[in-house]
Scaffold this active site. Structure first.
Site, mmCIF file in Angstrom:
data_model
loop_
_atom_site.group_PDB
_atom_site.id
_atom_site.type_symbol
_atom_site.label_atom_id
_atom_site.label_comp_id
_atom_site.label_asym_id
_atom_site.label_seq_id
_atom_site.Cartn_x
_atom_site.Cartn_y
_atom_site.Cartn_z
ATOM 1 N N ASP A 87 3.214 7.603 21.621
ATOM 2 C CA ASP A 87 4.530 7.419 21.010
ATOM 3 C C ASP A 87 4.392 6.461 19.844
ATOM 4 O OD1 ASP A 87 7.129 7.023 20.303
ATOM 5 O OD2 ASP A 87 7.787 6.188 22.227
ATOM 6 N N TYR A 202 15.846 8.557 6.563
ATOM 7 C CA TYR A 202 14.676 9.422 6.443
ATOM 8 C C TYR A 202 14.111 9.366 5.025
ATOM 9 C CZ TYR A 202 11.710 13.528 7.115
ATOM 10 O OH TYR A 202 10.645 14.383 7.197
ATOM 11 N N SER A 203 14.977 9.440 4.028
ATOM 12 C CA SER A 203 14.522 9.368 2.641
ATOM 13 C C SER A 203 13.843 8.029 2.354
ATOM 14 C CB SER A 203 15.697 9.571 1.676
ATOM 15 O OG SER A 203 16.124 10.914 1.662
ATOM 16 N N ALA A 204 14.387 6.951 2.893
ATOM 17 C CA ALA A 204 13.796 5.627 2.677
ATOM 18 C C ALA A 204 12.367 5.579 3.201
ATOM 19 C CB ALA A 204 14.639 4.555 3.357
ATOM 20 N N ALA A 205 12.160 6.121 4.412
ATOM 21 C CA ALA A 205 10.818 6.130 4.998
ATOM 22 C C ALA A 205 9.871 6.995 4.177
ATOM 23 C CB ALA A 205 10.883 6.621 6.437
ATOM 24 N N LEU A 236 11.610 22.187 4.550
ATOM 25 C CA LEU A 236 12.103 22.009 5.911
ATOM 26 C C LEU A 236 11.083 22.515 6.905
ATOM 27 C CD1 LEU A 236 14.472 21.241 7.782
ATOM 28 C CD2 LEU A 236 15.329 23.569 7.477
ATOM 29 N N ARG A 237 10.731 21.672 7.897
ATOM 30 C CA ARG A 237 9.709 22.024 8.868
ATOM 31 C C ARG A 237 10.127 23.243 9.680
ATOM 32 N NH1 ARG A 237 6.095 17.837 9.844
ATOM 33 N NH2 ARG A 237 6.106 16.424 8.067
ATOM 34 N N SER A 241 13.175 21.780 16.592
ATOM 35 C CA SER A 241 13.924 20.530 16.462
ATOM 36 C C SER A 241 14.442 20.330 15.058
ATOM 37 C CB SER A 241 13.030 19.343 16.864
ATOM 38 O OG SER A 241 11.884 19.280 16.038
#
Length: 311
Positions: A87, A202-205, A236-237, A241
């Site tokens: 994890d 998410y964009s920040a990461a 997009l993956r 999920s």
């Protein structure tokens, strides 16, 4: 004249970012640590590497899914496959993962599995000095839109999984990659170079990810360190999920997993600085520099704004 200039620029960029001298045989016997290997693009990456004869250490969060992928890789011809369920939200885990991979991929080596460590076989018959030839960072801590996780606490978690764990894994694996003149392959997304609405954490990461690894590539180049850094920008993956997370929010379509995975492998094997899949994403990245302030009309073409704001 403008048309000629744009055509010439496109040809140069294509040649720069897509070096078409991929030799599948170069991956036979390669030692690969792959994260996020239990589903989607990561699963397809594992299968491609297995078919090409690479030695694999796979990691992902869900052990049951990981075991299925390991079994399939063995059937596809991978000479050796090891796995560790991990994890990446826990700061101490990246160190355990890299150490496990290095222990497994040492010539004639092998360790007795401990708690949380599982292998499919003992490591024998490897040639060469051992260590890592490829570190492929692919794990993902959220859906691409990030619309359901915009609190400060969720942002902290996203940054740990999607950025800090990448930094930790890289720092720990870099000495081995340097010894083997290896390759570092980073699977990012369009939200790294191009920000999107309703995806702040998410964009920040992803922006941090792109900045760190592009800077690292330049540092290694200046210091004449022969480690390639390939940053892959995917759409997009193609995984359940991801699709579920953006259902009703975005109109974007998923990138086919097997084709996207093959593009990533080609880029890493040819030591390309960047990979864009689908290739039209490169144009979007260029447009972001030319049109830094997109009109709301363009955003609405990709988003169901009402659904995104309510998420």
């Amino acid at each position: 004249m403008k048309v000629l200039l744009l055509t010439g620029l496109g040809a140069l960029l294509f040649a720069y970012y897509w070096n078409d001298n991929f030799d599948p045989a170069s991956l036979q016997g390669a030692r690969v640590l792959l994260t996020g290997a239990s589903a989607g693009v990561g699963e397809e990456l594992a299968y491609h590497y297995a078919r090409l004869g690479s030695h694999l250490v796979l990691t992902a969060h869900t052990e049951a899914l990981l075991q299925k992928v390991v079994g399939n890789c063995r059937k596809l011809g991978a000479p050796k496959v090891f796995y560790i369920a991990a994890d990446m939200a826990s700061p101490e885990v990246p160190g355990r993962v890299v150490q496990f991979a290095l222990d497994m991929l040492v010539q004639g080596g092998g360790v007795t599995p401990g708690r949380g460590l599982r292998t499919t076989s003992q490591l024998t018959g490897l040639s060469g000095p051992g260590g890592l030839d490829y570190l492929v960072l692919n794990h993902l801590g959220a859906t691409p839109s990030g619309t359901r996780a915009r609190s400060a606490q969720a942002t902290h978690w996203l940054v740990q999984v999607n950025f800090l764990s990448y930094v930790q894994l890289t720092s720990l694996a870099l000495p081995s990659l340097t010894d083997n003149k290896g390759s570092l392959v980073v699977v990012s997304s369009l939200l790294g170079p191009v920000p999107a609405s309703f995806s702040r954490p998410y964009s920040a990461a992803k922006f941090a990810l792109d900045g760190f690894f592009i800077s690292l590539r330049r540092e290694l180049d200046v210091q004449d360190v022969n480690v390639a850094v390939t940053v892959c920008v995917l759409g997009l993956r193609d995984r359940a999920s991801a699709a579920e997370g953006v259902r009703g929010v975005t109109r974007a379509r998923e990138a086919p997993g097997p084709k996207a995975a093959l593009a990533v492998i080609r880029g890493g094997a040819t030591r390309a600085p960047g990979v864009f899949y689908p290739r039209r994403l490169h144009l979007l990245c260029l447009l972001r520099g030319w049109l830094p302030h997109p009109r709301a009309w363009f955003i609405r073409q990709e988003l169901n704004v009402t659904a995104a704001a309510a998420a």
